[in-house]
Write an enzyme that holds these catalytic residues in place. Structure first.
Site, PDB file in Angstrom:
ATOM      1  N   LYS A  76       0.761  -1.143  -0.043  1.00  0.00           N
ATOM      2  CA  LYS A  76      -0.101  -0.078   0.151  1.00  0.00           C
ATOM      3  C   LYS A  76       0.901   1.276   0.035  1.00  0.00           C
ATOM      4  O   LYS A  76       2.059   1.055   0.779  1.00  0.00           O
ATOM      5  CB  LYS A  76      -0.680  -0.041   1.354  1.00  0.00           C
ATOM      6  CG  LYS A  76      -1.804   1.292   1.472  1.00  0.00           C
ATOM      7  CD  LYS A  76      -2.660   0.693   2.798  1.00  0.00           C
ATOM      8  CE  LYS A  76      -3.818   1.824   2.975  1.00  0.00           C
ATOM      9  NZ  LYS A  76      -4.593   1.647   4.250  1.00  0.00           N
ATOM     10  N   SER A 151      -9.630   1.759   3.277  1.00  0.00           N
ATOM     11  CA  SER A 151      -8.780   2.340   2.425  1.00  0.00           C
ATOM     12  C   SER A 151      -7.887   1.492   1.640  1.00  0.00           C
ATOM     13  O   SER A 151      -7.169   1.952   0.778  1.00  0.00           O
ATOM     14  CB  SER A 151      -7.988   3.527   3.324  1.00  0.00           C
ATOM     15  OG  SER A 151      -7.052   2.947   4.399  1.00  0.00           O
ATOM     16  N   SER A 175      -9.366  -0.676   7.657  1.00  0.00           N
ATOM     17  CA  SER A 175      -8.974  -0.440   6.231  1.00  0.00           C
ATOM     18  C   SER A 175      -8.278  -1.753   5.482  1.00  0.00           C
ATOM     19  O   SER A 175      -8.224  -1.664   4.603  1.00  0.00           O
ATOM     20  CB  SER A 175      -7.897   0.626   6.317  1.00  0.00           C
ATOM     21  OG  SER A 175      -8.614   2.067   6.271  1.00  0.00           O
TER      22      SER A 175
END
Lengths: 474, 486
Positions: A76, A151, A175
């Site tokens: 990420k 996210s 997330s």
């Protein structure tokens, strides 16, 4: 090439010379390019990954390869990787390259994992639909123009669409778990402090955890046992010994399982998801587990507590992005104050600005006690009540989310969007480990996720139980 | 200038905040060198610069230093401590917040006894001592449009010592700062150098009518880089505030900066006053526990403190209090003196040598004791030469000491021999000189015999002159008296 559900299978094929590291990397690269419209990767380290593959392939042939040789990992865009871009999917970090590697990422590299690229996400990990990225939304690989959740949306879709074997995401309020549920993959958030946060661009320091998105519980266990543990660069990391999670997965113990009355009766809960959970609970009972209802009457306080505390920390954590030292700086400033204002106005997206303002507000002298202090107290109560339940039960089982993945652009109200994390924030506020595993699909074929929470540092048991359930579904 | 009468109407109330940079190899939260004077932005790692993903790493030396200061001041040491974030934007503050201690300072309370130049004694009560990180430096170059920032100083460990508002004069403030500087140097936790900024002081100054119950509005005065400047700034600020009040104006709570050239303070932009620092506990550092074991380890490392040495010098060595204060002014001076006392076996005599010839040499040369060319052992040889009457005190100080200072490894006995300075303690050789002096001064002898006993000194002086300083003064005295009484 076949779709491997776990690294164990890959390793076997690598050793049996059925595949090579290069074949693997090429396979993922093909998928990355094929699905580029899903907007999953912000940057692909194509040549570098192929070079690594070559190098590691030699090690495998020399029998000197690490425990993760040939495991292809996506990270990420909030995780630092030396010499590579680190952007938190924000304009404010345009062009920024990290000068160091996150401890967790380094531990994977040390075992010969291959980092294939950095993945799109909500800006600074703030969001539940991956629509808050400065680089455009990530699209769920299932359904038509559905969000992947957030996210860590890019990280979830990457695993869902076999663009890498596993992804590292981060989970502050859900997330990792929420996108895992939306995308039909396994999302694991360990106990807070289990994995060093060094190299994780902070959103809310006392909540942030690195988490994993995988196709199997086996891979979650493998990643966790490689990344977890003491780190001199993070004074808050736990020094507790790291169990060999992968060795304990086959346990078939009978457990005490609780479900929360307030969760299952929540008015916002999609009935197909509710049915799925009830169906699972029934199955668990039939398999000899002891399943009971428990009460958690602080459910309504979860989101307010979470948002007050995380935005407070975020408002401070994001102060460093001021245009002075790195990242974006406005071209149009008259003096220091206008440089700050313009740099930050131009660099941050709407949701990030909203949370910075909210956090600044709750910490301001006139409102501190009414909000920040009270939320801290509420956090303690939530933690205590959650621990109380978990002192009687091994696990709390719940839906991961109240809905399945929704249409991109369909939720414009922040508060409504916050509800996407309703069931995941409890583990974040309490700091306990939680995992989301795929449990069927709704009638439109959209994945449903089941969340299991357990006591602090009980990942060993949690992973074994999750594997047990998944094995049954498959 | 205000009249003394007007000044006397008011009671100034002063509280000090003293920032002391700690002597550590590395910074408080990063491995970067803690060095003064490096080229700009050399000691700046990703942690110092606040790069995304970095976390602070506590330098354990810092808390030990802070606790030492607390123990020296008799503070209560907090068992459980957290750091807090103080949030504000400034270019030299890399993270946008300063990591400091707000709710749980490492040391609570404490007392620093001071004695002012005019001899007034007072115990200054401390509110707290806490640990924090220093900020970088903004540099405004002449002709340069942009401000430049040097982050070498960012993250240098500091303790902030905060007094209660109980100081009433600039003189007390100066005495307090001198005492703090002395303590940090004794403890070897800081060089206490105000010119280089390793010790900095902000003064909160207010005035109120004598006998008033409520404190006046205070101004915080900054930017004073010497103890003298602190005194000047406080005196100026007191007079300014009295003048304002006498004019019927209100004092504004504000930050004021001291200008050395004009000796005045002036208000800084009031915008900075509107800062709401939004303190909250630093989530990136684990709470710290000061265990009993750590505390006893630190206690064992504590050196003798100046006040303990003063007591020892007065009570055990029989020194006058003034001498004891002078000899404990710096740790190096005290250590030198104690070694000298051990070498000579006579602390009183050693003290006289320190207070006399050694001190005046240091003062004349403008150096400190650590630059004094002679070791205590060598000084001891010279003092022993006097003690054993080989040379006289005056010959030792005036003739031999200068030679030894020139040639630090020389032997005083050898010098005395070579320069023909061995003391004459033989009455057979002294008596002819005395007889010669007396016969050459018969008028004076007559006066002496009539009762002008004070003339004895003159006769001694003459004998010394004739003997080229070699005459044993005591013996000369004795022989003179005998000869004059005939």
């Amino acid at each position: 090439m076949k779709n491997y559900s776990s690294y164990l299978e890959i390793r076997k094929d690598l050793e049996d010379q059925i595949v090579t590291c290069e074949t693997l990397v090429n396979h993922y690269l093909v998928n990355i390019h094929k699905h580029s419209q899903l907007n999953v990767f912000l940057e692909v380290y194509e040549e570098e990954a192929l070079e690594q593959a070559k190098r590691i392939q030699e090690k495998i042939e020399n029998n000197s390869a690490g425990t993760l040789a040939g495991l292809v990992v996506g990270i990420k865009d909030v995780l630092a990787y030396k010499g590579h871009g680190l952007g938190s999917a924000s304009k404010i970090l345009t062009g920024f390259k990290s000068q160091f590697t996150a401890s967790a990422v380094q531990r994977l590299i040390d075992q010969d994992a291959i980092i294939i690229g950095r993945q799109n996400c909500d800006e600074f990990a703030m969001g539940s639909s991956n629509e808050n990225s400065a680089y455009g939304p990530v699209v769920n690989g299932k359904g038509n123009q559905k969000v992947p959740g957030g996210s860590s949306g890019g990280s979830a879709v990457a695993v869902q669409m076999d663009m890498c074997q596993v992804s590292l995401g981060t989970d502050t309020g859900g997330s990792v778990r929420q996108p895992a549920a939306f995308c039909g993959v396994v999302g694991m958030k360990p106990t807070y402090s289990r994995i060093s946060r060094y190299g994780l661009a902070a959103y809310a320091s006392s909540f942030d955890t690195i988490g994993t998105l995988t196709k199997s519980v086996e891979d979650s266990a493998l990643l966790l046992e490689t990344m977890a543990g003491d780190d001199e660069y993070d004074s808050t990391v736990s020094t507790k010994e790291v169990p060999a999670y992968t060795q304990k997965l086959q346990k078939e113990d009978k457990f005490k399982v609780a479900y929360l009355a307030e969760t299952l009766s929540h008015e916002g809960l999609n009935h197909e998801i509710k049915d799925a959970v009830e169906n699972l609970l029934k199955k668990l009972t039939n398999r000899g587990h002891q399943v009971s209802e428990a009460n958690f009457d602080l459910l309504d306080y979860l989101l307010p507590t979470y948002y007050i505390l995380t935005t407070a920390e975020a408002s401070s954590n994001l102060s460093r992005y001021d245009g002075v030292k790195f990242g974006h700086r406005t071209e149009d400033s008259k003096n220091l104050e206008s440089m700050y204002k313009k740099t930050r106005s131009e660099g941050f997206g709407e949701e990030v600005k909203r949370r910075i303002m909210l956090g600044t507000f709750v910490l301001s002298a006139s409102y501190y006690d009414a909000f920040y202090t009270k939320a801290q107290k509420a956090r303690r109560l939530i933690k205590e009540q959650t621990e109380e339940i978990l002192s009687k039960y091994d696990f709390i089982v719940s839906p991961t989310t109240s809905t399945v993945a929704f249409d991109i652009g369909s939720i414009n109200d922040s508060l409504e969007m916050f509800l996407a994390d309703l069931f995941t924030v409890q583990a974040s506020v309490a700091g306990i480990p939680a995992i989301s595993i795929p449990y069927g699909v709704d009638k439109e074929g959209m994945p449903i996720g089941i969340q299991i929470m357990s006591r602090h540092f009980s990942e060993e048991k949690l992973l074994a139980f999750a594997r047990q359930i998944l094995a049954e579904v498959n | 200038m205000l009249s003394q009468k007007l000044i006397d109407k008011y009671q100034p109330v002063i509280g000090l905040e003293v920032h002391v940079q700690l002597l550590t190899a590395s910074k408080i939260f990063a491995g970067d060198d803690n060095l003064y004077g490096s080229a700009p932005n050399r000691n700046v790692s990703v942690i110092t610069l606040g790069h995304p993903g970095t976390l602070p790493r506590m330098n354990k030396k810092v808390i030990r230093h802070a606790i030492k200061m607390g123990l020296a001041c008799g503070s209560t040491i907090s068992k459980y401590q957290v750091f807090d974030r103080k949030n504000y934007f400034y270019p030299d503050l890399p993270k946008g917040y300063q990591t400091t201690q707000d709710s749980t300072p490492v040391c609570i309370g404490g007392v620093v006894p001071v004695k002012t130049l005019s001899g007034f004694r007072k115990e200054i009560i401390l509110n707290r001592i806490h640990m924090e990180e220093d900020a970088g430096k903004s540099i405004h170059l002449v002709g340069e449009k942009d401000t430049l920032v040097d982050f070498n100083r960012a993250g240098v460990p500091l303790i902030e010592i905060v007094t209660e508002p109980m100081i009433h004069t600039a003189e007390e403030a100066a005495a307090f700062l001198q005492e703090i500087r002395k303590l940090v140097r004794y403890l070897e936790i800081s060089d206490g150098n105000m010119e280089e900024g390793s010790m900095r002081c902000d003064a909160n100054v207010s005035v109120m009518l004598k006998g008033a119950k409520e404190l006046g509005k205070k101004a915080e005065v900054k930017n004073m880089n010497s103890i003298r400047n602190v005194s000047h700034a406080i005196n100026h600020e007191i007079e300014r505030q009295i003048t304002e009040i006498e004019k019927g104006n209100e004092i504004i709570s504000e930050t004021r900066t001291f200008d050395v050239a004009s000796g005045t303070t002036s208000g800084m932009r009031t915008k900075e006053e509107l800062n709401d620092y939004r303190y909250f506990p630093e989530p990136d550092l684990s709470p710290m526990e000061v265990t009993d074991q750590l505390l006893s380890e630190i206690k064992a490392e504590m050196p003798a403190l100046p006040k303990e040495l003063v007591q020892l010098f007065v009570e055990s060595y029989g020194l006058p209090e003034y001498d004891a204060y002078v000899l404990t002014d710096t740790k190096e001076l005290a250590v030198y003196f104690q070694k000298l006392g051990e070498v000579t076996g006579d602390f009183k005599t050693s003290s006289n040598w320190m207070m006399g010839p050694v001190k005046s040499y240091l003062n004349d040369s403008g150096i400190e004791i650590d630059s004094f060319p002679l070791s205590p052992d060598q000084m001891g040889l010279l003092i022993k030469a006097v003690q054993s009457k080989v040379v006289s005190q005056s010959v030792a100080t005036q003739k031999i000491l200068p030679v030894m200072i020139e040639k630090p490894d020389s032997d005083p006995m050898q010098i005395a021999k070579e320069m023909n300075l061995i003391q004459d303690s033989d009455s057979n050789s002294l008596q002819p000189i005395i007889d010669e002096v007396l016969s050459a001064n018969q008028a004076k002898v007559a006066e002496y015999k009539k009762g002008r006993k004070g003339l004895l000194g003159m006769f001694v002086g003459e004998v010394m002159k004739k003997s080229k300083g070699k005459a044993d003064p005591k013996l000369t005295n004795k022989l003179l008296k005998e000869s004059l009484s005939v």
